[in-house]
Design a protein around this motif. Structure first.
Motif, PDB file in Angstrom:
ATOM      1  N   ILE A 354     -19.595  -1.789 -15.956  1.00  0.00           N
ATOM      2  CA  ILE A 354     -17.847  -1.819 -15.824  1.00  0.00           C
ATOM      3  C   ILE A 354     -17.462  -1.680 -14.475  1.00  0.00           C
ATOM      4  O   ILE A 354     -18.328  -1.076 -13.948  1.00  0.00           O
ATOM      5  CB  ILE A 354     -17.423  -2.344 -17.063  1.00  0.00           C
ATOM      6  N   PHE A 355     -16.543  -2.336 -13.620  1.00  0.00           N
ATOM      7  CA  PHE A 355     -15.695  -1.701 -12.796  1.00  0.00           C
ATOM      8  C   PHE A 355     -14.596  -1.869 -13.424  1.00  0.00           C
ATOM      9  O   PHE A 355     -13.564  -2.150 -14.368  1.00  0.00           O
ATOM     10  CB  PHE A 355     -15.815  -3.248 -12.298  1.00  0.00           C
ATOM     11  N   ASN A 356     -14.243  -0.461 -13.168  1.00  0.00           N
ATOM     12  CA  ASN A 356     -12.736   0.033 -12.967  1.00  0.00           C
ATOM     13  C   ASN A 356     -11.568   0.350 -11.383  1.00  0.00           C
ATOM     14  O   ASN A 356     -11.915   1.112 -11.289  1.00  0.00           O
ATOM     15  CB  ASN A 356     -12.165   1.753 -14.232  1.00  0.00           C
ATOM     16  N   TYR A 357     -10.522  -0.687 -12.261  1.00  0.00           N
ATOM     17  CA  TYR A 357      -9.552  -0.796 -10.973  1.00  0.00           C
ATOM     18  C   TYR A 357      -8.248   0.233 -10.977  1.00  0.00           C
ATOM     19  O   TYR A 357      -8.279   0.487 -12.191  1.00  0.00           O
ATOM     20  CB  TYR A 357      -9.099  -2.549 -10.656  1.00  0.00           C
ATOM     21  N   ARG A 358      -8.308   0.868  -9.557  1.00  0.00           N
ATOM     22  CA  ARG A 358      -6.569   1.044 -10.646  1.00  0.00           C
ATOM     23  C   ARG A 358      -6.293   1.515  -9.274  1.00  0.00           C
ATOM     24  O   ARG A 358      -6.489   1.022  -7.596  1.00  0.00           O
ATOM     25  CB  ARG A 358      -7.128   3.241  -9.934  1.00  0.00           C
ATOM     26  N   GLU A 359      -4.771   0.904  -9.598  1.00  0.00           N
ATOM     27  CA  GLU A 359      -4.019   0.664  -8.515  1.00  0.00           C
ATOM     28  C   GLU A 359      -3.364   1.727  -7.776  1.00  0.00           C
ATOM     29  O   GLU A 359      -3.265   2.713  -8.121  1.00  0.00           O
ATOM     30  CB  GLU A 359      -1.986   0.208  -9.542  1.00  0.00           C
ATOM     31  N   GLY A 360      -2.683   1.402  -6.343  1.00  0.00           N
ATOM     32  CA  GLY A 360      -2.394   2.427  -5.157  1.00  0.00           C
ATOM     33  C   GLY A 360      -4.079   2.951  -4.994  1.00  0.00           C
ATOM     34  O   GLY A 360      -3.497   4.035  -4.239  1.00  0.00           O
ATOM     35  N   ASP A 361      -5.708   2.267  -5.159  1.00  0.00           N
ATOM     36  CA  ASP A 361      -6.079   3.066  -4.313  1.00  0.00           C
ATOM     37  C   ASP A 361      -6.800   2.716  -2.662  1.00  0.00           C
ATOM     38  O   ASP A 361      -8.086   3.087  -3.139  1.00  0.00           O
ATOM     39  CB  ASP A 361      -7.853   3.194  -5.464  1.00  0.00           C
ATOM     40  N   TYR A 362      -5.883   1.309  -2.787  1.00  0.00           N
ATOM     41  CA  TYR A 362      -6.609   1.172  -1.722  1.00  0.00           C
ATOM     42  C   TYR A 362      -5.186   0.653  -1.055  1.00  0.00           C
ATOM     43  O   TYR A 362      -4.656   0.360  -1.488  1.00  0.00           O
ATOM     44  CB  TYR A 362      -6.893  -0.751  -1.896  1.00  0.00           C
ATOM     45  N   ILE A 363      -5.499   1.026   0.312  1.00  0.00           N
ATOM     46  CA  ILE A 363      -4.356   1.421   1.376  1.00  0.00           C
ATOM     47  C   ILE A 363      -3.932  -0.389   1.892  1.00  0.00           C
ATOM     48  O   ILE A 363      -5.028  -1.253   2.432  1.00  0.00           O
ATOM     49  CB  ILE A 363      -4.552   1.976   2.494  1.00  0.00           C
ATOM     50  N   LYS A 364      -2.823  -0.339   2.185  1.00  0.00           N
ATOM     51  CA  LYS A 364      -1.977  -2.189   2.291  1.00  0.00           C
ATOM     52  C   LYS A 364      -2.082  -1.975   3.759  1.00  0.00           C
ATOM     53  O   LYS A 364      -1.523  -0.339   4.602  1.00  0.00           O
ATOM     54  CB  LYS A 364      -0.934  -2.450   1.852  1.00  0.00           C
ATOM     55  N   THR A 365      -2.184  -2.742   4.600  1.00  0.00           N
ATOM     56  CA  THR A 365      -1.840  -2.876   6.374  1.00  0.00           C
ATOM     57  C   THR A 365      -0.897  -4.374   6.466  1.00  0.00           C
ATOM     58  O   THR A 365      -0.524  -5.158   6.266  1.00  0.00           O
ATOM     59  CB  THR A 365      -2.981  -2.895   6.915  1.00  0.00           C
ATOM     60  N   ASN A 366       0.220  -3.278   7.745  1.00  0.00           N
ATOM     61  CA  ASN A 366       1.346  -3.971   7.842  1.00  0.00           C
ATOM     62  C   ASN A 366       1.250  -3.560   8.964  1.00  0.00           C
ATOM     63  O   ASN A 366       1.042  -3.500  10.223  1.00  0.00           O
ATOM     64  CB  ASN A 366       2.764  -3.368   7.451  1.00  0.00           C
ATOM     65  N   LEU A 367       1.037  -5.857  10.191  1.00  0.00           N
ATOM     66  CA  LEU A 367      -0.268  -5.992  11.393  1.00  0.00           C
ATOM     67  C   LEU A 367       1.564  -7.180  11.679  1.00  0.00           C
ATOM     68  O   LEU A 367       1.712  -7.384  11.601  1.00  0.00           O
ATOM     69  CB  LEU A 367      -0.784  -6.756  11.261  1.00  0.00           C
ATOM     70  N   THR A 368       1.654  -6.492  12.886  1.00  0.00           N
ATOM     71  CA  THR A 368       2.733  -6.943  13.852  1.00  0.00           C
ATOM     72  C   THR A 368       2.445  -7.324  15.295  1.00  0.00           C
ATOM     73  O   THR A 368       1.509  -6.252  15.434  1.00  0.00           O
ATOM     74  CB  THR A 368       4.380  -6.451  13.506  1.00  0.00           C
ATOM     75  N   ALA A 369       2.951  -7.640  15.637  1.00  0.00           N
ATOM     76  CA  ALA A 369       2.739  -8.328  17.751  1.00  0.00           C
ATOM     77  C   ALA A 369       3.759  -7.652  18.309  1.00  0.00           C
ATOM     78  O   ALA A 369       4.958  -7.911  18.113  1.00  0.00           O
ATOM     79  CB  ALA A 369       1.874  -8.969  17.578  1.00  0.00           C
ATOM     80  N   LYS A 370       4.324  -7.527  19.936  1.00  0.00           N
ATOM     81  CA  LYS A 370       5.118  -7.492  20.592  1.00  0.00           C
ATOM     82  C   LYS A 370       4.546  -8.305  21.277  1.00  0.00           C
ATOM     83  O   LYS A 370       4.200  -8.687  21.495  1.00  0.00           O
ATOM     84  CB  LYS A 370       4.915  -6.147  21.159  1.00  0.00           C
TER      85      LYS A 370
END
Length: 822
Positions: A354-370
């Motif tokens: 079985i797989f146990n997910y846990r919230e907050g264990d993966y990092i999210k990215t914010n991508l922007t361009a100049k």
């Protein structure tokens, strides 16, 4: 038992035999410890001791998955500590091998890992025919274990229009494999059993299917329908003595498959870990005959991951026909957990992943361009761990056209770290399960694990306890040798190892056995190291010695290499399109190639190294002849005549670019001689004469070399009998050794010039950029630039981990016109 577990987890491997003996002796003297408790101890102690040693997991992030002739397969490696859930920093020597589809090793490179990461590449050369290839990464430490802990990539496709054989895709949809897999491993008579199923085609990809389950009288008992990936499950009450058949249709053809036969005695299980995030429900099912036969016995449910385990006693007399056991998900480690049911003799009966997910264990990215500046696009990525910044995170980013056909989403760093090490097969479509996780995604991932069968880690191995760790961690390159001279016992002897390119200058004493060792050095492959021998401080002229590199066994693990299924290689229309670009490579792109001081109409000799490196295409190339040798006797002279200022101040060489570079950056160019990068150490040029040179390339802008070439590059090719890798080189040194098996050079990314000839070719197979060495600052920010491509929509494939082990895996589609102000 908790106290015993905490004690064992805090001691070293060396103390375990004594502890096991002590506890065994204690059990003999303490009759109050029950037989059941002793078995609990055996189970927990076995998992603790078997997984006590460090175990590493490797994941390779590739910039893409389809490659054309003269490209490179670029990759970034991540090494993870399975027990600590953090980057694994112990390993430094990583072996990466390229295999063909039949499992034959084509090439193996050694890469240096630092802080749990490394990067490298394999060049797609003309000898690699069109077809499917695989890359495997491992360490020698992994060879201590029964299981194959190495990394094997998904299929990497090479397209070589010059191949003698280019196979064409055939219609193989009629070739498939359908398996029905009872949940936990067995079906039991007079019980409602949960049965999973999986259907794949010849390439291992899932097919959608629906059908009916009929009994021996051809009566429809149930129906089934797979998900998009060819996976599903159904419940079936199986009557004693009855047989069952699945009927289904594929490509307008009818098929039948017999279902597994039910057993009269035993247990089956059914798990549900997707209805609620907090609880996993384990249902143990059986019939009356089993409860009568096994009365008075105690069974055990073990929930385990690596060295972590928990045991639940099952007294048969207290069970009912459907016994539900709730499991608190908060107490389970993140990732795959294995649930095994043992009988009273500690024989495994059933097993389920079985797989146990846990919230907050993966990092999210914010991508922007100049806004676009000087034909490049500044990219900004911000990383956050919940509301906190993710500083010192290590990531790699591949930038591809959004229309690309060269990207596979079968695996990512999350599936490779948290799932692949525990299963025998492969988890496909990894991105689906870890993007926007919800209850439906949890259900589909649970179906995928149900059809994976039992864990890769077998109880027959685990119950043996602590493993014999005979292969140490591999560190650097080691050189040993012997002096073949008669030594004066009254004198002291020393040997010096030095190498300019590897920045080594070390001295060791020579003992009576005449042997010497230089252990654990970073030495680049195919570079030379040099030896001098001293007697009482005086250098011995031309000493006789023998030296060799102690090459560790580079072969992969002892397990048989299993190539993933493939049934196609390349479409014929791809070959037709690529044929007209096959020979372009760098031809027609060479800039500023001249013949200096050619007074007579003598035909210019062909430059042999112009295609050898992309930077040569942007350089002023000179084929040295008699005219240059007369006009510029020394190498310093010809450098001064071609855009650089070179000086020789009493043996100290300095070189500067006459063009301004930057206020802070160095103004000294890189020096590369016979493909050996000397950086800004020019002492190898001391006394070098022009008549020793075959070709020289002056690149004042540094194009083709990335940021390292900002002050320009001087690339020299010596005549063949004088080259750095020739037998006659550096004759002033007493002895030299060409190091075979050193660390592979970690080159900088480039995109082949032939992509400039076809927008369609670039959008289908090309790569905009590859950034393998990005680290976030104290605010979680990462910044880099990409060259403005012709494509407006781009894909950013981001993989990596934080310093505390949290994983990063995202694919972001990005519109240039919407996100930059032109």
């Amino acid at each position: 038992m908790k106290n015993l577990y905490s004690v064992l987890s805090s001691v070293s491997i060396h103390h375990l035999p004594k502890l096991v003996f002590a506890f065994s002796f204690l059990f003999l003297l303490t009759p109050s410890i029950t037989y059941s408790q002793n078995k609990e101890n055996i189970l927990e102690d076995s998992y603790t001791s078997y997984f006590n040693a460090e175990r590493e997991t490797i994941y390779l992030h590739f910039n893409k998955h389809k490659f054309l002739l003269n490209e490179s397969i670029w990759f970034k490696g991540y090494i993870y500590d399975k027990k600590g859930d953090i980057p694994f920093i112990t390993s430094s020597n990583i072996y990466v091998s390229l295999y063909d589809k039949d499992g034959n090793t084509l090439k193996t490179n050694l890469y240096y890992a630092e802080n749990g990461t490394f990067s490298g590449q394999f060049k797609v050369t003309k000898n690699l025919a069109s077809g499917h290839y695989f890359i495997k990464a491992h360490t020698n430490w992994m060879k201590n274990f029964q299981e194959d802990e190495s990394f094997t990539s998904e299929t990497l496709q090479i397209i070589n229009p010059n191949s003698e054989t280019n196979e064409v895709i055939e219609n193989n949809t009629s070739t498939f494999d359908l398996q029905f897999l009872p949940e936990g491993g067995h079906c039991i008579s007079d019980v409602t059993n949960s049965i999973g199923y999986k259907i794949i085609n010849c390439e291992g990809k899932g097919l959608m299917i629906n059908g009916q389950i009929v009994n021996s009288k051809n009566e429809i008992i149930n129906t089934f329908k797979s998900n998009l990936f060819g996976i599903g499950k159904f419940d079936l009450h199986m009557v004693t003595g009855e047989s069952y058949t699945a009927k289904y249709t594929i490509n307008n053809k009818n098929f039948e498959t017999k279902l597994p036969i039910s057993r009269p005695i035993g247990f089956s299980i059914s798990l549900n870990n997707y209805t609620t995030k907090l609880i996993t429900y384990l249902t143990l099912k059986t019939n009356k005959n089993t409860l009568l036969k096994e009365a008075g016995k105690t069974y055990y449910v073990v929930i385990h991951q690596n060295n972590k385990s928990s045991v639940i006693n099952l007294e048969i007399d207290k069970l009912n026909l459907n016994h539900v056991i709730p499991i608190d998900n908060k107490k389970l480690p993140i990732g795959v957990n294995t649930i095994t049911v043992f009988n009273d003799q500690l024989q495994p009966l059933l097993e389920r992943l079985i797989f146990n997910y846990r919230e907050g264990d993966y990092i999210k990215t914010n991508l922007t361009a100049k806004p676009i500046s000087n034909d490049s696009i500044p990219i900004h990525i911000n990383l956050k761990d919940n509301s906190n910044v993710a500083f010192s995170s290590n990531i790699s980013v591949s930038v591809l056209p959004a229309e690309t056909e060269s990207l596979s989403t079968s695996r990512n760093i999350i599936s490779s770290i948290y799932i692949d090490p525990y299963i025998n097969g492969e988890l496909e479509n990894a991105n689906f399960y870890f993007e926007d996780v919800n209850r439906i995604k949890s259900f589909h991932l649970d179906l995928a694990l149900l059809t994976q069968g039992w864990s890769k880690y077998k109880w027959d191995n685990i119950k043996k306890g602590t493993q014999n760790l005979i292969i140490p961690f591999d560190k650097g390159v080691t050189i040993n040798g012997t002096i073949n001279e008669t030594l004066d016992p009254k004198s002291k002897y020393q040997i010096q190892l030095f190498s300019l390119v590897n920045n080594i200058n070390e001295t060791r004493p020579i003992g009576e056995d005449k042997a010497f060792n230089f252990d654990n050095y970073y030495i680049q492959d195919s570079t030379k190291v040099h030896f001098s021998v001293f007697k009482d401080g005086e250098k011995i002229a031309q000493p006789k010695l023998y030296a060799k590199v102690l090459n560790k066994d580079r072969s992969s693990l002892n397990q048989i290499f299993k190539s993933p299924n493939t049934c196609s290689i390349i479409e014929s229309n791809q070959v037709i399109e690529l044929t007209k670009y096959a020979d372009i490579d760098f031809k027609g792109e060479v800039l500023d190639t001249i013949n200096l001081y050619s007074k007579n109409t003598v035909k210019q000799k062909k430059q042999e190294n112009v295609l050898k490196y992309i930077g040569n295409a942007y350089s002023k190339g000179i084929k040295v002849g008699s005219d240059q040798e007369r006009a510029f006797p020394f190498i310093i002279d010809i450098i001064n005549a071609n855009g650089f200022t070179a000086r020789n101040d009493v043996g100290r060489i300095t070189i500067f670019n006459r063009q301004p570079v930057s206020f802070l950056g160095s103004n000294s160019p890189l020096l590369i001689v016979d493909d050996v990068n000397f950086g800004r150490d020019y002492q190898v040029l001391t006394s070098m004469r022009t008549n020793e040179i075959d070709e020289i390339y002056f690149n004042k802008s540094g194009l083709g070399y990335g940021s390292r070439g900002g002050a320009g590059v001087i690339r020299i090719y010596l005549k063949k009998d004088l080259g750095l890798l020739s037998d006659n080189s550096l004759a002033r040194y007493a002895n030299s050794l060409l190091v075979s098996g050193g660390f592979a050079d970690q080159k900088e990314f480039y995109s082949p010039l032939f992509y400039n000839k076809s927008n369609h070719l670039f959008n289908t197979y090309g790569a905009v950029d590859w950034q393998p060495k990005l680290i976030s600052d104290k605010n979680g920010n990462i910044q880099f630039k990409i060259k403005k491509p012709d494509a407006d929509r781009l894909l950013f494939i981001i993989e990596g981990f934080t310093v505390n082990g949290k994983l990063i895996s995202e694919i972001k589609e990005f519109s240039i016109s919407k996100n930059t102000n032109n």
